[in-house]
Design a protein around this motif. Structure first.
Motif, mmCIF file in Angstrom:
data_model
loop_
_atom_site.group_PDB
_atom_site.id
_atom_site.type_symbol
_atom_site.label_atom_id
_atom_site.label_comp_id
_atom_site.label_asym_id
_atom_site.label_seq_id
_atom_site.Cartn_x
_atom_site.Cartn_y
_atom_site.Cartn_z
ATOM 1 N N THR A 159 0.857 -1.185 0.000
ATOM 2 C CA THR A 159 0.000 0.000 0.000
ATOM 3 C C THR A 159 0.892 1.233 0.000
ATOM 4 N N TYR A 175 -2.773 3.760 -3.534
ATOM 5 C CA TYR A 175 -2.919 2.466 -4.202
ATOM 6 C C TYR A 175 -2.831 1.352 -3.166
ATOM 7 N N GLN A 177 -2.394 -3.156 -3.232
ATOM 8 C CA GLN A 177 -2.187 -4.348 -4.047
ATOM 9 C C GLN A 177 -2.487 -5.596 -3.221
ATOM 10 N N THR A 203 -1.479 -10.460 -9.060
ATOM 11 C CA THR A 203 -1.770 -9.331 -8.181
ATOM 12 C C THR A 203 -3.062 -8.635 -8.614
ATOM 13 N N LEU A 205 -4.823 -4.866 -8.334
ATOM 14 C CA LEU A 205 -4.468 -3.471 -8.052
ATOM 15 C C LEU A 205 -5.719 -2.631 -7.837
ATOM 16 N N SER A 206 -5.695 -1.814 -6.789
ATOM 17 C CA SER A 206 -6.726 -0.804 -6.545
ATOM 18 C C SER A 206 -6.028 0.546 -6.368
ATOM 19 N N GLN A 207 -6.549 1.561 -7.034
ATOM 20 C CA GLN A 207 -5.908 2.868 -6.932
ATOM 21 C C GLN A 207 -6.957 3.973 -6.964
ATOM 22 N N GLU A 233 -9.218 -3.340 -9.811
ATOM 23 C CA GLU A 233 -9.142 -4.457 -10.751
ATOM 24 C C GLU A 233 -10.089 -5.568 -10.280
ATOM 25 N N TYR A 289 6.769 -8.418 -5.280
ATOM 26 C CA TYR A 289 6.656 -7.014 -5.696
ATOM 27 C C TYR A 289 7.320 -6.763 -7.040
#
Length: 470
Positions: A159, A175, A177, A203, A205-207, A233, A289
């Motif tokens: 994050t 963001y 993850q 993964t 992803l949220s942003q 996502e 990552y």
């Protein structure tokens, strides 16, 4: 007010240019139903070379084994974080690949009941008693069973965010993850042997981005403007892509072990295997990552570089000047190295006080991320600084030497196993006030070096490093 609006316009323009895809596609009206989106792996499966013989497979249950529920800020929820329809997604992926012939096993009881109904109905409605009963086509049996499931859903593995605000105008971005992991195994129905097991991680992803202005533009007049968006996502698409990738890898692993073959022949098999081996090398060198890893199996490093040096002394007129360096390091551990460094540089205290210096330093270096392609490091150690100018000065004579202590930090980027680029900066204290040829006050003189360089690694010792890893 015009000045504030100009700042807002700049912030809005930045937002739109950096995230125009999500910003310009904001939903304003209801959307019609549409065919589900295809992932990149779906297209790969659809264009895969055809098999010599499609394989009959059975999937009884490919389930969510995480037991994970959706995260909520307040209270609790019974909604699962992972879709419960993973079996259906897997069967669709098997169909898309055209390598497998899936047969119904998830709801086998319903299928058998329906076949019994067909058989009973035909028996009851035979035209004559002596008419033989019509046979039902036999069920296909699976040569391979596919088992496994979604075994992990990790929330907030990464994050972060960034933001800035100035006089009421600001922007910020955040963001988060998450990550899911699926396992898929192929089992021989004739022997019960597990032929292959593969695993895939994906993964999610949220942003979110927002821009705002909060400012008094006149007496008792407040301007407040805000805009932004949040993009998540879909977890279902992430599960779909992970399962499809697992099917692709299962096919390629089977080609490697000669469990099956393509219709085009051995030449196509070898091309697919070679591409898969290359992908494996890249993935094996990539850690969590999406960090690119590489092995440090070289014990020696020769370096050279150039940059700038400037003095922090009694004068306020110091000017940046030239610095060059050569060095050698010996790696004791992947994280720790010892070495020597020689530098030649100019210290420009005033326009008339420009002197050449030589320095030699013994250094201990600690590499914080020794297996990453981009790695920060810190270093330090004692050394000597020599006045190497032809002229004699009031407080300096030729080849005057001063003891110094050096502390520094930098970044190293590995272009390959042997060659890397280095950017570094260090602070040097000489415990003397003579460095600028002027003695005044109690404060000693310091100088700084900033530069870039090239490292060349050689002298591998794989046997010893493997022993240490064990």
């Amino acid at each position: 007010m015009r000045h504030s609006l100009n700042k807002l316009a700049i912030l809005l323009l930045t937002l739109l240019l950096t995230s125009c895809g999500a910003y310009f596609n904001q939903p304003t009206t209801p959307q019609d139903a549409r065919i589900s989106e295809k992932t990149q792996v779906t297209r790969t499966l659809e264009t895969f070379p055809l098999p010599a013989d499609p394989i009959v497979v059975g999937v009884y249950n490919f389930k969510d084994q995480t037991g994970q529920y959706k995260n909520v800020e307040n209270g609790s929820t019974f909604s699962t974080a992972v879709t419960q329809g993973a079996t259906t997604i897997l069967i669709k992926a098997l169909e898309d690949s055209q390598w497998f012939r899936p047969i119904e096993r998830e709801n086998l009881g319903n299928l058998l009941n329906e076949r019994n109904i067909i058989r009973t109905t035909r028996d009851e409605y035979r035209t004559t008693q002596n008419e033989p009963p019509k046979r039902i086509s036999p069920l296909l049996f699976a040569g391979i069973l596919l088992e496994g499931g979604v075994i992990s859903y990790d929330s907030n593995i990464l994050t972060g965010g960034v933001g800035a605000r100035y006089f009421g105008a600001g922007t910020s971005s955040q963001y988060r993850q998450d990550r899911i992991t699926v396992y898929l195994r192929a089992i021989s129905t004739s022997t019960g042997e597990v032929l292959k097991t593969v695993n895939v991680s994906k993964t999610i992803l949220s942003q979110g981005v927002d821009v705002g202005l909060f400012k008094y533009v006149n007496f008792q007049r407040l301007l407040e403007v805000e805009t932004g968006f949040t993009k998540n996502e879909p977890a279902q698409l992430a599960v779909q892509e992970a399962i499809e990738k697992a099917v692709e890898i299962l096919i390629l692993e089977g080609l490697k072990d000669k469990l099956w073959a393509t219709k085009s022949g051995p030449e196509t098999d070898q091309e697919l295997i070679a591409a898969y081996n290359l992908e494996q090398e890249v993935e094996n060198a990539t850690g969590l990552y999406e960090r690119a890893y590489h092995d440090h199996d070289y014990r020696h490093t020769a370096s050279g570089g150039m940059g700038v040096a400037f003095i922090d002394g009694d004068y306020t007129t110091g000017v940046i000047d030239f610095m060059g360096s050569l060095g050698y390091k010996y790696r004791i551990l992947p994280e720790i190295s010892i070495g020597l460094q020689a530098q030649i540089f100019k210290l420009n205290a005033t326009s008339d006080n420009i002197k050449w210096w030589l320095s030699e330093s013994a250094q201990v270096e600690y590499n914080i991320l020794p297996h990453d392609k981009l790695a920060p490091f810190i270093y330090g150690g004692p050394g000597l600084v020599l006045f190497a100018d032809d002229t004699e000065e009031e407080n300096l004579s030729r080849w005057d030497a001063f003891f110094k202590l050096q502390l520094g930090a930098g970044l190293e980027y590995a272009f390959s196993d042997r060659v890397s680029l280095v950017a570094q900066a260090d602070w040097n204290s000489v415990f003397s006030d003579k460095l600028d040829n002027f003695i005044g006050g109690r404060r000693n003189d310091f100088y700084y070096n900033i530069g870039i360089g090239i490292n060349y690694h050689f002298g591998s010792n794989k046997t010893k490093l493997k022993h240490k890893r064990k």
